[in-house]
Design a protein around this motif. Structure first.
Motif, PDB file in Angstrom:
ATOM      1  N   LEU A  85      29.544 -18.235 -12.923  1.00 21.29           N
ATOM      2  CA  LEU A  85      30.233 -18.147 -11.641  1.00 21.29           C
ATOM      3  C   LEU A  85      31.323 -19.204 -11.481  1.00 21.29           C
ATOM      4  N   GLU A  86      31.197 -20.326 -12.173  1.00 23.26           N
ATOM      5  CA  GLU A  86      32.198 -21.378 -12.023  1.00 23.26           C
ATOM      6  C   GLU A  86      33.582 -20.925 -12.482  1.00 23.26           C
ATOM      7  N   HIS A  87      33.662 -19.829 -13.209  1.00 23.12           N
ATOM      8  CA  HIS A  87      34.949 -19.282 -13.642  1.00 23.12           C
ATOM      9  C   HIS A  87      35.596 -18.418 -12.562  1.00 23.12           C
ATOM     10  N   PHE A  88      34.910 -18.219 -11.438  1.00 21.12           N
ATOM     11  CA  PHE A  88      35.370 -17.254 -10.438  1.00 21.12           C
ATOM     12  C   PHE A  88      35.567 -17.911  -9.077  1.00 21.12           C
ATOM     13  N   SER A  89      36.229 -19.055  -9.080  1.00 19.37           N
ATOM     14  CA  SER A  89      36.486 -19.738  -7.811  1.00 19.37           C
ATOM     15  C   SER A  89      37.311 -18.830  -6.897  1.00 19.37           C
ATOM     16  N   LEU A  90      37.096 -18.970  -5.609  1.00 18.26           N
ATOM     17  CA  LEU A  90      37.834 -18.156  -4.647  1.00 18.26           C
ATOM     18  C   LEU A  90      39.325 -18.456  -4.699  1.00 18.26           C
ATOM     19  N   GLU A  91      39.672 -19.697  -4.937  1.00 20.04           N
ATOM     20  CA  GLU A  91      41.098 -20.037  -5.035  1.00 20.04           C
ATOM     21  C   GLU A  91      41.752 -19.284  -6.186  1.00 20.04           C
ATOM     22  N   ARG A  92      41.076 -19.195  -7.331  1.00 24.09           N
ATOM     23  CA  ARG A  92      41.623 -18.471  -8.482  1.00 24.09           C
ATOM     24  C   ARG A  92      41.782 -16.989  -8.164  1.00 24.09           C
ATOM     25  N   VAL A  93      40.774 -16.414  -7.532  1.00 19.34           N
ATOM     26  CA  VAL A  93      40.813 -14.985  -7.218  1.00 19.34           C
ATOM     27  C   VAL A  93      41.948 -14.677  -6.243  1.00 19.34           C
ATOM     28  N   LEU A  94      42.073 -15.470  -5.195  1.00 19.32           N
ATOM     29  CA  LEU A  94      43.137 -15.227  -4.224  1.00 19.32           C
ATOM     30  C   LEU A  94      44.509 -15.444  -4.845  1.00 19.32           C
ATOM     31  N   GLN A  95      44.624 -16.423  -5.732  1.00 25.00           N
ATOM     32  CA  GLN A  95      45.909 -16.646  -6.394  1.00 25.00           C
ATOM     33  C   GLN A  95      46.300 -15.427  -7.222  1.00 25.00           C
ATOM     34  N   GLN A  96      45.339 -14.813  -7.906  1.00 24.79           N
ATOM     35  CA  GLN A  96      45.673 -13.622  -8.690  1.00 24.79           C
ATOM     36  C   GLN A  96      46.098 -12.462  -7.792  1.00 24.79           C
ATOM     37  N   LEU A  97      45.416 -12.289  -6.665  1.00 21.74           N
ATOM     38  CA  LEU A  97      45.838 -11.248  -5.729  1.00 21.74           C
ATOM     39  C   LEU A  97      47.267 -11.492  -5.251  1.00 21.74           C
ATOM     40  N   ILE A  98      47.578 -12.729  -4.966  1.00 21.83           N
ATOM     41  CA  ILE A  98      48.916 -13.080  -4.504  1.00 21.83           C
ATOM     42  C   ILE A  98      49.949 -12.828  -5.592  1.00 21.83           C
ATOM     43  N   ASP A  99      49.638 -13.234  -6.827  1.00 20.77           N
ATOM     44  CA  ASP A  99      50.582 -13.090  -7.939  1.00 20.77           C
ATOM     45  C   ASP A  99      50.909 -11.634  -8.231  1.00 20.77           C
ATOM     46  N   ASN A 100      50.013 -10.733  -7.877  1.00 23.26           N
ATOM     47  CA  ASN A 100      50.234  -9.312  -8.143  1.00 23.26           C
ATOM     48  C   ASN A 100      50.661  -8.552  -6.885  1.00 23.26           C
TER      49      ASN A 100
END
Length: 511
Positions: A82-97
């Motif tokens: 789970l440490e690979h799935f931080s909310l900040e990382r997930v939201l950043q990917q949504l934003i980038d796309n």
């Protein structure tokens, strides 16, 4: 014209949907700079050499294939993964796309929490708020819990700080391939559950954010979802957390050959329609919160107004949560009368014919749904109290009882446990967010649903808690059902059984 004046349901192109075994036209997604995501000529990635590539011949029948209900093919709660799935990382990917100019992950999340504030207490003046006239969550009725204390998180500095009590930690990755529907537009949903860490020690500071991505089926055909099924099934053979994390990072952040990554705005409502019922939409984000009484749930969609505005998380109605007063026969509005007619001629059969709690089905049109699902108070899903209130022609339970008799529903029930009108309304209640998460509160401590069906226990108000513990309902009923659905699909032998496992509906063109 600002983004809230423009509305979210612009034209989004079309998707040709075809049923089992028939290949559909290839789908494309808005170009984010890297070309089409649906390039089915991509080579097979070495992460899973046995993956089925869309466009090849159908997978062969293999009756030996199966997954376990307690394995990582359905649920992953290992902190090392789970440490690979931080909310900040997930939201950043949504934003980038999504279209620019971009908000930061922190602003995007703070704006979501700002929807819990009233306009008078707004942190972002150009945001939706719980009393905004254009807040789509409350198009069918005003919020009964506005503002909420959770709105203060719109000012928090600790949402991404693991040392802060407001930190939202990942607690589970969830495979819901069982939500694949008959329209075959998606391969079900794949979720990431986050929990506010303060809830580990303070029962009055609990909050969960669940990202529920509906993975697009690139073929619109039954075999199109096999790569996703194969990858999740392969996790059972892995013994090292890093190996599991590597495969799931590919699935969530890179995308399998022919697929968008799961973490993409298209999978969280951007190409969805608010007209669909639960299991037929194109993904969503849900908020379950108890920083004040009552505990309530709300729902959001990723929105870009047809690619014309930066990514936002827009409040929408909570699916499968009809307004409680619609069950009240003394409420004689056009909307209430139409809901009761639809319930008697549609939902009653999916509820009555279920032999277990895991096979109950109800799909409520958005025009009937509430904007919040509450465990208590005037917005609570206490459907039975409303259904037993008499109107000019009696109570709604009287009409339900007549339909049970007219259509011979509940035949073969155990002696002393018939399918009554009250039991059928209770079945509707546990299809809501609040009813599913706190069943004893709405249908009694015995959780009896009539005709031999009992709804299993939750963990009070959740099915996965802040520490990754799962409820008896998941362990004993829902995960075994999901394992059966996934195993039947992986075997690819009995096409009728596979189709019977699909969620009804989902035949429409996304808007």
């Amino acid at each position: 014209m600002n983004r809230m004046q423009m509305g979210r349901h612009g034209a989004r192109g079309s998707l040709v949907v075809m049923l089992a075994g028939v290949l559909a036209a290839a789908c494309t997604s808005p170009d984010t700079g890297g070309g089409s995501w649906y390039d089915i000529s991509d080579p097979i990635d070495p992460v899973d050499p046995d993956v089925f590539v869309p466009g090849d011949s159908s997978p062969s029948c293999d009756p030996a294939r199966a997954v376990e209900s307690d394995g990582s093919a359905l649920l992953v709660t290992d902190p090392a993964v789970l440490e690979h799935f931080s909310l900040e990382r997930v939201l950043q990917q949504l934003i980038d796309n999504s279209p620019g100019p971009h908000k930061s992950p922190e602003e995007l999340l703070k704006r979501l929490f700002d929807t819990q504030n009233s306009t008078a207490d707004a942190v972002f003046a150009d945001n939706w708020h719980c009393d905004s006239p254009d807040n789509a969550a409350f198009k069918n009725g005003a919020s009964l819990h506005c503002p909420r204390v959770e709105g203060a998180l719109a000012k928090s500095a600790g949402l991404f700080d693991p040392a802060h009590p407001d930190y939202l930690a990942p607690v589970a990755l969830v495979n819901r391939i069982d939500l694949m529907n008959q329209g075959l537009m998606t391969c079900g949903e794949y979720r990431i559950v986050y929990a506010k860490v303060s809830g580990r020690t303070n029962p009055d500071e609990r909050l969960f954010l669940i990202l529920e991505g509906a993975l697009t089926n690139p073929l619109g055909a039954m075999e199109g979802c096999m790569p996703a099924a194969n990858l999740w099934a392969s996790l059972e053979a892995e013994t090292e957390p890093e190996a599991i994390a590597t495969k799931l990072e590919k699935f969530y952040f890179e995308g399998l050959p022919g697929f968008l990554p799961l973490v993409h705005p298209d999978h969280f409502g951007v190409i969805g329609s608010d007209d669909g019922g639960y299991g037929t939409t194109r993904g969503q984000i849900r908020l379950s919160q108890h920083m004040q009484d009552p505990w309530i749930m709300r729902e959001f969609w990723a929105s870009t107004d047809g690619g014309m505005t930066p990514l936002s998380l827009e409040p929408v109605t909570v699916k499968n949560n009809p307004l409680p007063e619609l069950f009240d026969a003394s409420v004689d509005t056009i909307n209430a009368s139409e809901f009761r007619m639809n319930f008697l001629n549609g939902d009653i059969f999916g509820l009555a014919n279920a032999s277990t709690a895991a096979t109950l089905q109800m799909q409520t049109a958005s025009m009937f749904n509430a904007g919040e699902s509450a465990l208590a108070g005037p917005a609570s899903t206490d459907y039975l109290t409303h259904a037993q209130t008499a109107g000019s022609d009696g109570a709604f339970t009287d009409q339900v009882a007549m339909h049970i008799e007219q259509f011979g529903l509940g035949g073969g029930c155990p002696e002393g446990d018939p399918l009554t009108a009250e039991a059928l309304v209770a079945r509707a209640a546990v299809q809501t967010c609040a009813g599913c998460h706190a069943p004893a509160q709405f249908i009694g401590a015995e959780r009896n649903l009539g005709c031999g069906v009992t709804f299993p226990e939750s963990l009070g108000q959740v099915h996965i808690d802040e520490n990754g513990m799962i409820s008896p309902a998941l362990e004993e009923v829902f995960l075994p059902r999901r394992a059966n659905v996934m195993s039947t699909y992986l075997q690819f032998c009995d096409m009728q059984a596979i189709f019977d496992n699909l969620q009804p509906g989902g035949m429409g063109i996304p808007k």
